[in-house]
Design a protein around this motif. Structure first.
Motif, short mmCIF file in Angstrom:
data_model
loop_
_atom_site.label_atom_id
_atom_site.label_comp_id
_atom_site.label_asym_id
_atom_site.label_seq_id
_atom_site.Cartn_x
_atom_site.Cartn_y
_atom_site.Cartn_z
N ALA A 87 9.37 47.91 84.25
CA ALA A 87 9.63 49.33 84.54
C ALA A 87 9.99 50.13 83.29
O ALA A 87 9.86 51.36 83.29
CB ALA A 87 10.76 49.44 85.56
N VAL A 88 10.43 49.45 82.23
CA VAL A 88 10.89 50.17 81.03
C VAL A 88 9.78 51.03 80.42
O VAL A 88 10.01 52.22 80.15
CB VAL A 88 11.46 49.17 80.00
CG1 VAL A 88 11.67 49.85 78.66
CG2 VAL A 88 12.77 48.60 80.51
N PRO A 89 8.56 50.50 80.14
CA PRO A 89 7.53 51.37 79.57
C PRO A 89 7.16 52.54 80.48
O PRO A 89 6.86 53.63 80.00
CB PRO A 89 6.33 50.42 79.37
CG PRO A 89 6.92 49.06 79.36
CD PRO A 89 8.09 49.11 80.28
N VAL A 90 7.19 52.30 81.79
CA VAL A 90 6.87 53.37 82.74
C VAL A 90 7.91 54.48 82.65
O VAL A 90 7.59 55.68 82.63
CB VAL A 90 6.79 52.82 84.17
CG1 VAL A 90 6.52 53.94 85.16
CG2 VAL A 90 5.71 51.76 84.27
N VAL A 149 9.04 46.27 73.16
CA VAL A 149 10.41 45.80 73.36
C VAL A 149 10.49 44.99 74.66
O VAL A 149 11.11 43.91 74.70
CB VAL A 149 11.39 46.99 73.40
CG1 VAL A 149 12.76 46.54 73.90
CG2 VAL A 149 11.52 47.61 72.02
N SER A 150 9.86 45.48 75.73
CA SER A 150 9.89 44.76 77.00
C SER A 150 9.20 43.40 76.88
O SER A 150 9.71 42.39 77.40
CB SER A 150 9.20 45.59 78.08
OG SER A 150 9.94 46.76 78.35
N ALA A 151 8.05 43.38 76.19
CA ALA A 151 7.34 42.11 76.02
C ALA A 151 8.17 41.11 75.23
O ALA A 151 8.25 39.93 75.60
CB ALA A 151 5.99 42.36 75.34
N LEU A 179 14.53 35.53 87.78
CA LEU A 179 13.39 35.79 86.91
C LEU A 179 12.57 36.96 87.41
O LEU A 179 12.07 37.78 86.62
CB LEU A 179 12.52 34.54 86.80
CG LEU A 179 13.15 33.37 86.04
CD1 LEU A 179 12.24 32.15 86.12
CD2 LEU A 179 13.40 33.75 84.59
N LEU A 180 12.42 37.07 88.73
CA LEU A 180 11.66 38.19 89.30
C LEU A 180 12.36 39.52 89.02
O LEU A 180 11.72 40.51 88.68
CB LEU A 180 11.48 37.97 90.80
CG LEU A 180 10.64 39.02 91.54
CD1 LEU A 180 9.22 39.05 90.98
CD2 LEU A 180 10.63 38.74 93.03
N ALA A 181 13.69 39.51 89.16
CA ALA A 181 14.45 40.74 88.88
C ALA A 181 14.31 41.15 87.42
O ALA A 181 14.14 42.33 87.09
CB ALA A 181 15.91 40.54 89.25
#
Length: 316
Positions: free
Chosen positions: A81-84, A45-47, A72-74
């Motif tokens: 951080a989502v998968p973590v 999902v993040s990708a 873009l950095l944010a």
């Protein structure tokens, strides 16, 4: 997974059409969908959300995500951080069940049970069923029993029953009769002529214990330094065609509380009472569960066995 990806795509389209350019609008929903999913799904999902963000910048047909480096950095940091977070959430939820040290012929697992603790001993004996499901908020639900019937007493049959229990017991508001109904359905679907003699135990977040017996042995409790039967009413075995009153959940009080999933003859029951008399003042459910699996005169172990100590150390 498909729903999470579809939600992420829909969110990007909506943000683009609404000309929302803040990183929060593009990242919040994918983040929530990812954290609530399995770690692998969260990574996907993040990708995909990252790809949609890049497309909104590279092909700015409709004003979309901001293209300045800080935005873009944010977004990249948030999506990374989502998968973590999904992994940490899953690890926290499953870390409540831990393998305890024990002999090679018995597997003992410890688990939180309200403010106290519990231990489940699995011996791999014929027909043995044993499953423990921590409930969100600090509760616990446990299934112990034995199956009868050629279609049930197989690895696949026992696994199907335990998986059905896991699915039903994970619902925080599922009552004990509903768990029995779910087990009844899977047993009848697998083997109309087979049945499951089982006890389902529930410990709530406050440490109160309730149990329902379906053709299974009574529970044993220790109170005032002595062990005795809990007196929980028994109903017919799950899947049984014999007439009888439905099993009714009953409260269980005492410390510790022990449940047997296998044969519980009078002689075996007396042995249980003697063992619990010896360990009633003990503070180690794992050790008690391991002791209760031992066969008479050094014979083969019998399980599954559950031992609950519903009180936290501070109250003892």
């Amino acid at each position: 997974m498909r729903a999470a990806l579809a939600g992420t795509t829909g969110n990007a389209m909506l943000m683009g059409l609404a000309e929302v350019s803040t990183p929060l609008g593009w990242v919040l929903l994918p983040g929530l969908l990812g954290v609530s999913a399995r770690p692998r799904v969260a990574a996907l999902v993040s990708a995909w959300a990252g790809v949609l963000v890049v497309l909104s910048v590279v092909v700015p047909v409709i004003p979309g995500h901001r293209s300045d480096p800080q935005a873009l950095l944010a977004s990249a940091a948030s999506l990374a951080a989502v998968p973590v977070l999904a992994w940490a959430r899953r690890r926290t939820r499953t870390a409540t069940v831990a393998r305890a040290a024990g002999p090679p012929d018995v597997a003992v697992f410890t688990v939180a049970a309200g403010p106290g603790s519990a231990a489940l001993a699995i011996c791999g004996t014929a027909g043995e069923i044993g499953a423990a499901v921590p409930v969100r908020g600090g509760g616990l639900r446990v299934l112990l029993g034995t199956v009868t019937g050629a279609a049930l007493d197989t690895p696949a049959g026992r696994r199907a029953i335990e998986q059905a229990f896991h699915r039903s017991a994970a619902a925080p508001r599922g009552a004990l009769p509903h768990l029995v109904d779910a087990l009844e359905k899977v047993v009848r679907d697998l083997a109309p002529a087979g049945h499951l003699r089982a006890t389902v135990v529930e410990v709530d977040r406050a440490g109160s214990v309730r149990a329902v017996r379906c053709g299974s042995p009574d529970l044993v409790v220790a109170a005032d330094g002595r062990a005795e039967l809990a007196g929980v009413p028994a109903g017919p075995a799950i899947g049984s065609t014999e007439p009888g009153e439905p099993a009714v959940p009953g409260p269980v009080t005492g410390r510790p509380i022990a449940v047997a999933g296998t044969g519980f003859t009078d002689a075996h029951g007396q042995r249980w009472l003697r063992v619990l008399d010896q360990v009633a003042a003990g503070d180690d459910p794992a050790r008690t569960a391991e002791l209760l699996t031992r066969g008479p005169r050094g014979g083969r172990r019998t399980g599954a066995v559950l031992v609950i100590d519903p009180e936290p150390p501070a109250r003892r």
